[in-house]
Design an enzyme around this catalytic site. Structure first.
Site, short mmCIF file in Angstrom:
data_model
loop_
_atom_site.label_atom_id
_atom_site.label_comp_id
_atom_site.label_asym_id
_atom_site.label_seq_id
_atom_site.Cartn_x
_atom_site.Cartn_y
_atom_site.Cartn_z
N ASN A 1 -28.86 40.37 9.25
CA ASN A 1 -27.81 39.64 9.96
C ASN A 1 -27.96 39.92 11.44
OD1 ASN A 1 -24.27 40.22 10.42
ND2 ASN A 1 -25.40 38.38 10.77
N GLY A 2 -28.00 38.87 12.25
CA GLY A 2 -28.14 39.05 13.69
C GLY A 2 -29.26 38.18 14.22
N CYS B 1 -19.41 42.74 18.54
CA CYS B 1 -19.12 41.33 18.85
C CYS B 1 -17.61 41.08 18.80
CB CYS B 1 -19.83 40.45 17.84
SG CYS B 1 -19.32 38.73 17.93
N SER C 1 -8.10 30.21 10.50
CA SER C 1 -8.35 31.35 11.36
C SER C 1 -7.31 31.50 12.46
CB SER C 1 -9.75 31.25 11.95
OG SER C 1 -9.93 29.97 12.53
N ASP D 1 -4.76 27.90 18.22
CA ASP D 1 -6.09 27.90 17.60
C ASP D 1 -6.82 29.14 18.10
OD1 ASP D 1 -8.24 27.16 16.12
OD2 ASP D 1 -8.64 25.28 17.16
N ASP D 2 -7.82 29.60 17.34
CA ASP D 2 -8.51 30.83 17.75
C ASP D 2 -9.53 30.60 18.84
OD1 ASP D 2 -11.25 30.40 16.34
OD2 ASP D 2 -9.71 29.93 14.86
N CYS E 1 -24.66 32.42 22.77
CA CYS E 1 -24.87 33.74 22.18
C CYS E 1 -26.33 33.90 21.83
CB CYS E 1 -24.02 33.89 20.92
SG CYS E 1 -24.36 35.41 20.03
N CYS F 1 -19.03 43.32 22.97
CA CYS F 1 -19.82 42.26 23.58
C CYS F 1 -18.89 41.09 23.88
CB CYS F 1 -20.93 41.81 22.63
SG CYS F 1 -21.85 40.39 23.30
N CYS G 1 -20.60 35.70 25.46
CA CYS G 1 -20.38 34.25 25.41
C CYS G 1 -19.16 33.85 26.23
CB CYS G 1 -20.26 33.78 23.97
SG CYS G 1 -19.01 34.66 23.04
FE1 SF4 Z 1 -20.29 37.82 19.74
FE2 SF4 Z 1 -20.19 36.21 21.83
FE3 SF4 Z 1 -21.48 38.56 22.00
FE4 SF4 Z 1 -22.47 36.57 20.52
S1 SF4 Z 1 -22.21 36.60 22.72
S2 SF4 Z 1 -22.33 38.73 19.95
S3 SF4 Z 1 -20.61 35.63 19.72
S4 SF4 Z 1 -19.29 38.22 21.66
#
Ligand code: SF4
Length: 825
Positions: free
Chosen positions: A118-119, A255, A302, A364-365, A401, A460, A463
């Protein structure tokens, strides 16, 4: 079957790319993995797969679709076994393209291995090209294949060593599981971008992308896999292993979107409940923008928890104003605009009773492309809402991202190309407010500091703000330009200076009276004392440590490698009868770690002390990208002196002379490519294993420093005429002795006269290496040879034994054509 990109509402969200699961259970791992995958289905719906070890091999079933679709009928009958891993995937590939379905199964020298990931690797393309040049063929675009190929490549280091070595080359976001036989290795990148949680319960041990999947299979004791950590899960339990990557002190970069949208609300990531985070975001949103409204309505599903947080904080009642059709088939929606709009209407509808005549705050999220906002607002108005204010519980998504989330390109991210007012106008809302980045971090920061772990936690947010945690620029795409420093390119001058300070005491401890000046000069100054020599001759030698370094990397032990570097040089210089005067070292590394360099140089200093020579200079070159982080190479240069009339060159050797062997301490620094292949790859030994016949762990045995023979041999030369000497280095006992034999002479060695360290027999036995090959590659227990007249042999042995050597007569010079004959092999 096509669905992911066409589900219009979801198309306006960031999409998680995968979920992984692994289980060592007392029975039926496949069933546990299946339940885990069903619980992780929200992380990917394109394909699902399970690989199980059946006791002799790995079996895999995978295909396109949901886990419930792939594992219909008798699928479980084809997956017997107690250890398994699984994967659900959100792909960006073509319809029905299952080439990226995971787990991937690899066959390699040591057997079979399954990998699920995953990633997203930010250097995946570079690694793929490099591996391609080495002959690796890839079947898909998946990073899992890159990860598996790298691990297979380093398999000779043992599984943990191979994974750790592969981690040195992987960049970006990765949380992956690897299954070899009945053991699972769960690995998380040093930043911890993607979640990975392991735990135990009555039925066994498991690891998953989210804790909700562990709950589903009855795992009660849970813990996040640490950043840069390897968790080894077997039927004996769970073991956590810190790696060089975990010691790199990368900031945590979990994230933030896991909390905003991806993860299930019942999951807990890094000690923070996802539902609690969403509520806190909603509450903060209400503090930042308290709209004058009658009801709070959520965009299901969500947005629900954030809407509840908004409602609680604002005091505005929450109502279900939108309802979702849970039973709409995934395959219903087609690709045309009309069908997409129909799909949205079918999927979501407004509850008129909640909205009619009301001023609505619609929560909304997130808004990514801005493709559904207008329809949602329109639904509210058609249901009779008199005012619709849109509240978004995340900041605007402005940057792509690079860590495994399927985002649009920047021009498709509506917040990257339009102002908030333009977006409000586009969706037709009366007002629009996004949660601020500061507000978001304050909200989750409160939850982070309330955890009982006390560990700092950062997130993180790339984005949202373009700050990519692992890169100085987002690969040239997003970050504002800044002035580039040498440190940005990976060279840390300050760390280099720290290394010099750390190594100073060890270096100074080697200084002999001939050393002039101090550490840090451009050239090392040395004033030799040639008193007593009529015609001094300088003798020089240079060498490295070879692939013994791989063992040092795998064991993360660096304090003895320097002794090897010195030994390989001074033993060569000694062969001429010279006393080593001084030594210089050169270390090239990928990333300079002051502590590690000081450890290496500490070993060099120890070697110099043993050899009685001064360490008068050295160079440490930091070459990021040339060597992987954590790896280095070392070379040494020794200079000695001998009176010309006393040079020992073997020219006086004649048949009948005796050969005295000085025992080696083990492999010394030669033949490690063969030794690693035989022991770690063919034999499958870990460095912690103690193979039969040995009395200590393999890692200790293989890192035993090369013996330095300088002091005992110089003592011998003072008292007995020595005719020739040979350092048994690369080429073993076959190729080194002939280098000193005069014309017409050979050497006969009785193999049963000395004791062979057990590692040689383990290598030979494990990999079936023939005796002649063993004698050609390794020292076979003899590190240095001395040739003396027969009448002096006993006296010479006694002198060497008095000096602490295991010395014995092991052969004699015979007439011949310059070869070594082995008797008793
Ligand atoms: Fe998550 Fe956004 Fe960082 Fe990608 S860039 S890992 S979606 S926080």
């Amino acid at each position: 079957m096509r669905h992911g990109a066409l589900r219009a509402q979801e198309a306006d969200k960031l999409k998680e790319e995968c979920g992984v699961f692994g289980a060592c259970f007392r029975e039926d791992a496949a069933v546990a993995v299946y339940y885990g995958l069903v619980s992780l289905q929200h992380r990917g719906q394109e394909s699902a797969g399970i690989a199980v070890y059946d006791g002799s091999r790995i079996r895999v079933v995978k295909g396109a679709g949901l886990a419930t679709e792939v594992f219909e009928g008798d699928a479980f009958k084809r997956l017997p076994g107690k250890t398994g891993i699984g994967h659900v995937r959100h792909g960006v590939c073509q319809d029905n393209d299952v080439s990226g379905a995971q787990p991937f199964v690899f066959r390699h020298g040591g057997g079979m291995m399954a990998v699920a990931h995953n990633g997203s690797l930010t250097n995946g393309r570079v690694l793929r090209e490099r591996l391609g040049r080495l002959g690796v063929v890839f079947q898909s675009e998946s990073d899992s294949e890159v990860i598996g190929s790298l691990i297979a490549r380093y398999f000779s280091l043992g599984m943990v060593g191979a994974i750790e070595r592969a981690m040195e080359e992987l960049e970006g976001a990765y949380s992956f599981v690897v299954m070899v036989d009945d053991t699972i290795y769960a690995v998380r990148d040093p930043y911890g971008f993607r979640p990975l949680i392991a735990g135990s319960g009555p039925a066994g041990w498991a690891v998953a992308s989210e804790s909700c999947a562990l709950d589903a299979v009855g795992i009660t004791e849970k813990r996040d896999v640490g950043r840069g950590e390897i968790v080894v899960i077997s039927h004996d339990g769970m073991k956590r292993i810190a790696t060089r990557a975990s010691r790199r002190s990368c900031p945590s970069a979990t994230c933030i979107f896991e909390y905003i949208y991806f993860a299930r609300p019942d999951s807990i990531i890094e000690g923070i409940g996802v539902a609690a985070a969403r509520e806190a975001f909603g509450a903060m949103l209400a503090r930042e923008a308290r709209f004058d409204a009658d009801v709070v309505v959520a965009v299901p599903e969500s947005g629900v928890t954030a809407a509840l947080g908004y409602s609680d904080e604002s005091g505005i009642p929450y109502r279900q104003g939108l309802t979702k059709n849970r039973y709409m088939g995934r395959t219903f929606i087609r690709n045309s605009q009309m069908e997409r709009e129909l799909g949205v209407r079918l999927k979501l509808n407004a509850v008129e009773r909640s909205c009619a005549g009301k001023r609505v705050v619609l929560v909304d999220d997130s808004i990514v492309r801005g493709t559904t906002g207008a329809r949602l607002v329109d639904l509210m108005r058609k249901a009779g809402a008199t005012r619709v204010d849109m509240a978004v519980s995340s900041p605007p998504v402005k940057f792509p991202c690079t860590y495994g989330i399927d985002t649009a390109s920047r021009r498709d991210l509506v917040a990257a190309v339009k102002s908030e007012d333009e977006i409000r106008e586009m969706i037709g809302a009366d007002a629009l407010h996004y949660l601020s980045i500061d507000g978001m971090l304050e909200a989750i920061g409160g939850l982070a500091s309330a955890r009982d772990t006390g560990e700092p936690l950062e997130f993180c947010t790339a984005c949202l703000d373009g700050r990519y945690p692992d890169a100085i620029s987002c690969h040239g795409k997003c970050r504002p330009p800044k002035s580039l420093s040498y440190a940005d390119s990976g060279v840390d001058i300050d760390e280099g200076e720290r290394a010099v300070q750390l190594m100073k005491p060890a270096v100074k401890s080697t200084f002999t009276p001939g050393v002039i000046g101090d550490i840090g000069g451009f050239g090392g100054l040395f004033k030799p004392d040639f008193a007593g020599m009529k015609e001094p001759v300088l003798v020089s030698g240079t060498d490295g440590v070879g692939t013994k370094l791989k063992i040092a990397f795998a064991a993360d032990r660096h304090d003895t490698i320097g002794i090897d570097a010195v030994a390989m040089c001074v033993n060569d210089v000694l062969v001429s009868g010279a006393s080593p005067l001084f030594f210089l070292d050169y270390i090239g590394c990928g990333r300079l770690d002051a502590g590690q360099i000081a450890e290496i140089v500490g070993g060099v200093a120890e070697g110099c002390r043993q050899a009685g020579c001064a360490l008068i200079g050295g160079e440490t070159a930091e070459m990021p990208g040339f060597y992987p982080d954590g790896e280095y190479d070392i070379a040494g240069f020794a200079v000695g002196a001998v009176d010309r009339g006393r040079i020992i060159d073997g020219s006086k050797i004649r048949p009948g002379d005796r050969v005295i062997g000085l025992a080696s301490s083990g492999l010394h620094s030669n033949g490690y490519s063969l030794a690693r292949k035989a022991l770690c790859e063919v034999g499958g030994f870990l460095l912690s294993d103690i193979p039969e016949g040995m009395d200590r762990p393999l890692g200790d045995e293989m890192l035993e420093p090369t013996r330095i023979y300088v002091r005992p041999v110089l003592a011998l030369i003072e008292r007995v005429e020595v005719l020739g000497m040979s350092h048994i280095t690369g080429g073993g006992l076959v190729q080194n002795p002939p280098r000193i034999l005069p014309h017409g002479a050979s050497m006969a060695l009785s193999v049963d006269t000395w004791r062979r360290p057990p590692i040689f027999d383990v290598i030979s036995r494990t990999a079936g290496v023939a005796a002649d090959e063993m004698f050609r590659v390794f020292n076979m227990g003899i590190g240095f040879l001395v040739v003396v007249r027969p009448e002096k042999a006993r006296e010479a042995v006694n002198i060497l034994v008095d000096q602490g050597e295991d010395a014995r007569i092991i052969g004699e010079i015979i007439p011949g054509d310059g070869r070594v004959e082995f008797q008793g092999v």
